[in-house]
Design a protein around this motif. Structure first.
Motif, PDB file in Angstrom:
ATOM      1  N   PRO A  14      -9.065  -5.676   0.687  1.00  0.00           N
ATOM      2  CA  PRO A  14      -8.814  -5.910   2.107  1.00  0.00           C
ATOM      3  C   PRO A  14      -7.340  -6.226   2.319  1.00  0.00           C
ATOM      4  O   PRO A  14      -6.627  -6.512   1.357  1.00  0.00           O
ATOM      5  CB  PRO A  14      -9.684  -7.135   2.427  1.00  0.00           C
ATOM      6  CG  PRO A  14      -9.822  -7.841   1.114  1.00  0.00           C
ATOM      7  CD  PRO A  14      -9.839  -6.764   0.069  1.00  0.00           C
ATOM      8  N   TYR A  15      -6.926  -6.170   3.563  1.00  0.00           N
ATOM      9  CA  TYR A  15      -5.535  -6.492   3.931  1.00  0.00           C
ATOM     10  C   TYR A  15      -4.557  -5.500   3.303  1.00  0.00           C
ATOM     11  O   TYR A  15      -3.413  -5.812   3.025  1.00  0.00           O
ATOM     12  CB  TYR A  15      -5.174  -7.942   3.553  1.00  0.00           C
ATOM     13  CG  TYR A  15      -6.300  -8.892   3.869  1.00  0.00           C
ATOM     14  CD1 TYR A  15      -6.709  -9.066   5.181  1.00  0.00           C
ATOM     15  CD2 TYR A  15      -6.999  -9.553   2.871  1.00  0.00           C
ATOM     16  CE1 TYR A  15      -7.789  -9.890   5.495  1.00  0.00           C
ATOM     17  CE2 TYR A  15      -8.069 -10.381   3.165  1.00  0.00           C
ATOM     18  CZ  TYR A  15      -8.456 -10.546   4.476  1.00  0.00           C
ATOM     19  OH  TYR A  15      -9.525 -11.357   4.780  1.00  0.00           O
ATOM     20  N   CYS A  16      -5.069  -4.303   3.078  1.00  0.00           N
ATOM     21  CA  CYS A  16      -4.273  -3.274   2.425  1.00  0.00           C
ATOM     22  C   CYS A  16      -4.810  -1.930   2.911  1.00  0.00           C
ATOM     23  O   CYS A  16      -5.995  -1.659   2.773  1.00  0.00           O
ATOM     24  CB  CYS A  16      -4.470  -3.406   0.914  1.00  0.00           C
ATOM     25  SG  CYS A  16      -3.871  -2.031  -0.028  1.00  0.00           S
ATOM     26  N   SER A  17      -3.964  -1.134   3.515  1.00  0.00           N
ATOM     27  CA  SER A  17      -4.487   0.103   4.082  1.00  0.00           C
ATOM     28  C   SER A  17      -3.836   1.355   3.509  1.00  0.00           C
ATOM     29  O   SER A  17      -4.139   2.454   3.905  1.00  0.00           O
ATOM     30  CB  SER A  17      -4.288   0.106   5.602  1.00  0.00           C
ATOM     31  OG  SER A  17      -2.915   0.024   5.889  1.00  0.00           O
ATOM     32  N   ASP A  18      -2.934   1.175   2.581  1.00  0.00           N
ATOM     33  CA  ASP A  18      -2.169   2.335   2.129  1.00  0.00           C
ATOM     34  C   ASP A  18      -2.003   2.312   0.614  1.00  0.00           C
ATOM     35  O   ASP A  18      -1.437   1.368   0.058  1.00  0.00           O
ATOM     36  CB  ASP A  18      -0.794   2.302   2.807  1.00  0.00           C
ATOM     37  CG  ASP A  18       0.006   3.572   2.560  1.00  0.00           C
ATOM     38  OD1 ASP A  18      -0.369   4.344   1.656  1.00  0.00           O
ATOM     39  OD2 ASP A  18       0.990   3.770   3.276  1.00  0.00           O
ATOM     40  N   SER A  19      -2.504   3.330  -0.059  1.00  0.00           N
ATOM     41  CA  SER A  19      -2.424   3.363  -1.525  1.00  0.00           C
ATOM     42  C   SER A  19      -0.982   3.413  -2.027  1.00  0.00           C
ATOM     43  O   SER A  19      -0.722   3.169  -3.193  1.00  0.00           O
ATOM     44  CB  SER A  19      -3.201   4.557  -2.064  1.00  0.00           C
ATOM     45  OG  SER A  19      -2.635   5.748  -1.593  1.00  0.00           O
ATOM     46  N   LYS A  20      -0.022   3.706  -1.118  1.00  0.00           N
ATOM     47  CA  LYS A  20       1.381   3.753  -1.553  1.00  0.00           C
ATOM     48  C   LYS A  20       1.867   2.381  -2.020  1.00  0.00           C
ATOM     49  O   LYS A  20       2.808   2.292  -2.786  1.00  0.00           O
ATOM     50  CB  LYS A  20       2.264   4.246  -0.411  1.00  0.00           C
ATOM     51  CG  LYS A  20       2.123   5.728  -0.160  1.00  0.00           C
ATOM     52  CD  LYS A  20       2.983   6.167   1.006  1.00  0.00           C
ATOM     53  CE  LYS A  20       2.645   7.601   1.387  1.00  0.00           C
ATOM     54  NZ  LYS A  20       2.959   7.880   2.767  1.00  0.00           N
ATOM     55  N   ILE A  21       1.216   1.310  -1.543  1.00  0.00           N
ATOM     56  CA  ILE A  21       1.680  -0.012  -1.976  1.00  0.00           C
ATOM     57  C   ILE A  21       1.470  -0.204  -3.477  1.00  0.00           C
ATOM     58  O   ILE A  21       2.083  -1.066  -4.085  1.00  0.00           O
ATOM     59  CB  ILE A  21       1.009  -1.183  -1.219  1.00  0.00           C
ATOM     60  CG1 ILE A  21      -0.412  -1.426  -1.725  1.00  0.00           C
ATOM     61  CG2 ILE A  21       1.102  -1.048   0.256  1.00  0.00           C
ATOM     62  CD1 ILE A  21      -0.893  -2.823  -1.449  1.00  0.00           C
ATOM     63  N   LEU A  22       0.611   0.613  -4.052  1.00  0.00           N
ATOM     64  CA  LEU A  22       0.319   0.422  -5.470  1.00  0.00           C
ATOM     65  C   LEU A  22       1.535   0.675  -6.349  1.00  0.00           C
ATOM     66  O   LEU A  22       1.645   0.133  -7.442  1.00  0.00           O
ATOM     67  CB  LEU A  22      -0.839   1.325  -5.891  1.00  0.00           C
ATOM     68  CG  LEU A  22      -2.173   0.907  -5.263  1.00  0.00           C
ATOM     69  CD1 LEU A  22      -3.210   1.984  -5.449  1.00  0.00           C
ATOM     70  CD2 LEU A  22      -2.650  -0.406  -5.837  1.00  0.00           C
ATOM     71  N   GLU A  23       2.461   1.471  -5.863  1.00  0.00           N
ATOM     72  CA  GLU A  23       3.674   1.693  -6.645  1.00  0.00           C
ATOM     73  C   GLU A  23       4.411   0.382  -6.861  1.00  0.00           C
ATOM     74  O   GLU A  23       4.913   0.108  -7.946  1.00  0.00           O
ATOM     75  CB  GLU A  23       4.590   2.688  -5.921  1.00  0.00           C
ATOM     76  CG  GLU A  23       4.056   4.103  -5.962  1.00  0.00           C
ATOM     77  CD  GLU A  23       4.906   5.045  -5.119  1.00  0.00           C
ATOM     78  OE1 GLU A  23       6.040   5.324  -5.530  1.00  0.00           O
ATOM     79  OE2 GLU A  23       4.431   5.468  -4.067  1.00  0.00           O
ATOM     80  N   SER A  24       4.469  -0.450  -5.823  1.00  0.00           N
ATOM     81  CA  SER A  24       5.087  -1.770  -5.954  1.00  0.00           C
ATOM     82  C   SER A  24       4.138  -2.744  -6.626  1.00  0.00           C
ATOM     83  O   SER A  24       4.528  -3.545  -7.476  1.00  0.00           O
ATOM     84  CB  SER A  24       5.471  -2.318  -4.580  1.00  0.00           C
ATOM     85  OG  SER A  24       6.343  -1.420  -3.944  1.00  0.00           O
ATOM     86  N   CYS A  25       2.890  -2.658  -6.256  1.00  0.00           N
ATOM     87  CA  CYS A  25       1.870  -3.565  -6.789  1.00  0.00           C
ATOM     88  C   CYS A  25       1.820  -3.509  -8.320  1.00  0.00           C
ATOM     89  O   CYS A  25       1.632  -4.524  -8.990  1.00  0.00           O
ATOM     90  CB  CYS A  25       0.522  -3.147  -6.204  1.00  0.00           C
ATOM     91  SG  CYS A  25      -0.862  -4.147  -6.654  1.00  0.00           S
ATOM     92  N   ASN A  26       1.992  -2.345  -8.850  1.00  0.00           N
ATOM     93  CA  ASN A  26       1.905  -2.192 -10.306  1.00  0.00           C
ATOM     94  C   ASN A  26       3.003  -2.945 -11.043  1.00  0.00           C
ATOM     95  O   ASN A  26       2.891  -3.213 -12.237  1.00  0.00           O
ATOM     96  CB  ASN A  26       1.959  -0.707 -10.692  1.00  0.00           C
ATOM     97  CG  ASN A  26       0.662  -0.015 -10.349  1.00  0.00           C
ATOM     98  OD1 ASN A  26      -0.322  -0.670 -10.035  1.00  0.00           O
ATOM     99  ND2 ASN A  26       0.655   1.306 -10.384  1.00  0.00           N
ATOM    100  N   LYS A  27       4.067  -3.299 -10.322  1.00  0.00           N
ATOM    101  CA  LYS A  27       5.153  -4.048 -10.965  1.00  0.00           C
ATOM    102  C   LYS A  27       4.853  -5.541 -11.001  1.00  0.00           C
ATOM    103  O   LYS A  27       5.594  -6.315 -11.587  1.00  0.00           O
ATOM    104  CB  LYS A  27       6.461  -3.797 -10.210  1.00  0.00           C
ATOM    105  CG  LYS A  27       6.910  -2.345 -10.315  1.00  0.00           C
ATOM    106  CD  LYS A  27       8.102  -2.081  -9.422  1.00  0.00           C
ATOM    107  CE  LYS A  27       8.362  -0.568  -9.349  1.00  0.00           C
ATOM    108  NZ  LYS A  27       8.890  -0.149  -8.071  1.00  0.00           N
TER     109      LYS A  27
END
Ligand code: SF4
Ligand code: SF4
Ligand code: SF4
Length: 148
Positions: A14-27
């Motif tokens: 939740p509170y996340c609507s775009d898989s593009k954030i995973l690029e940053s999230c993975n760091k």
């Protein structure tokens, strides 16, 4: 990028609507969202975080987003509201009730009252569903399809 998108055609937190954030999230090596999740549904693999509804669903406790905001990444966003971006569907050929066997686990667990039994017999998910996944976690035959 294509690979990330493919993997996360499943369900993001939740509170996340775009898989593009995973690029940053993975760091984010600590992934504090995982440890604070009271339902233990946030998982992570080499591609990033995702929701796993085997044990439970989301209570929208907000702890994941708060932990993420306190972390320097701050990717989860509480302004997005208490919902998960996904689609939900009951597989009628697997569902016990649709197959005329008494079952109402999904109805009983849905605090949101989003499941209605048509003619008292056949469950369907209504518009008010937040995609929390609680119903999926209790369905004895895995008849609930929840995906983005
Ligand atoms: S809102 Fe709470 S229960 Fe839902 S994924 Fe985040 S930490 Fe887990
Ligand atoms: S819990 Fe599963 S099997 Fe039971 S009525 Fe709901 S969808 Fe059907
Ligand atoms: S129908 Fe929607 S709101 Fe109700 S338990 Fe299932 S996913 Fe959650």
């Amino acid at each position: 990028m294509r690979h990330i998108f493919k993997k996360y055609s499943n369900v993001l937190p939740p509170y996340c609507s775009d898989s593009k954030i995973l690029e940053s999230c993975n760091k984010c090596l600590d992934s504090p969202c995982i440890g604070v999740c009271e339902e233990n549904i946030i998982k992570k693999d080499s591609n990033g975080i995702y929701l796993d509804f085997k044990e439970s669903g989301c209570s929208f406790c907000k702890k994941c987003a708060i932990a993420c905001m306190e972390n320097s990444f701050g990717l989860l966003d509480l302004t997005l509201g208490d919902k998960i971006v996904a689609t939900i569907q009951i597989n009628q050929s697997k569902c016990l009730a649709w197959q005329k066997t008494l079952c109402s686990y999904c109805l009983d667990v849905c605090d949101n009252k989003s499941i209605k039994f048509i003619g008292s017999l056949y469950p369907e998910v209504g518009e008010s569903c937040t995609k929390c996944g609680m119903c999926k976690s209790v369905c004895p035959v895995d008849a609930i399809i929840l995906k983005s």
